[in-house]
Design a protein around this motif. Sequence first.
Motif, mmCIF file in Angstrom:
data_model
loop_
_atom_site.group_PDB
_atom_site.id
_atom_site.type_symbol
_atom_site.label_atom_id
_atom_site.label_comp_id
_atom_site.label_asym_id
_atom_site.label_seq_id
_atom_site.Cartn_x
_atom_site.Cartn_y
_atom_site.Cartn_z
ATOM 1 N N MET A 81 -84.555 10.714 18.241
ATOM 2 C CA MET A 81 -83.349 10.954 17.681
ATOM 3 C C MET A 81 -83.293 10.184 16.497
ATOM 4 N N PRO A 82 -83.003 10.841 15.370
ATOM 5 C CA PRO A 82 -82.936 10.007 14.175
ATOM 6 C C PRO A 82 -82.212 8.692 14.225
ATOM 7 N N PRO A 83 -82.549 7.860 13.245
ATOM 8 C CA PRO A 83 -81.835 6.448 13.551
ATOM 9 C C PRO A 83 -80.483 6.565 13.112
ATOM 10 N N TYR A 105 -87.237 2.365 15.084
ATOM 11 C CA TYR A 105 -87.655 3.392 14.449
ATOM 12 C C TYR A 105 -88.730 3.103 13.284
ATOM 13 N N TYR A 106 -88.250 2.171 12.317
ATOM 14 C CA TYR A 106 -89.297 1.824 11.292
ATOM 15 C C TYR A 106 -90.308 1.078 11.714
ATOM 16 N N HIS A 158 -88.064 13.779 22.289
ATOM 17 C CA HIS A 158 -87.150 13.560 21.437
ATOM 18 C C HIS A 158 -86.004 14.072 21.953
#
Length: 69
Positions: free
Chosen positions: A1-3, A55-56, A67
Amino acid sequence: MPPFIAIALMIMWEPFEILILSPIFARHYIDFGYESLSNSMSDILVNVAGVSVGYYGLAQHFATPFHIF
């Protein structure tokens, strides 16, 4: 999932918890979601920190097994 989607969902959870779920549970005499503004803000900040680290930090070193989006 995108942050940014994860952070948006977590930010939307706080008013949903306080404004919608709390009154529903209160009708059934269940104490839920009674938080101060500072507690809600700290929840959001801790969630943003967790998403950022996950995430980073971790995603750069490990492949995700699945995902959602």
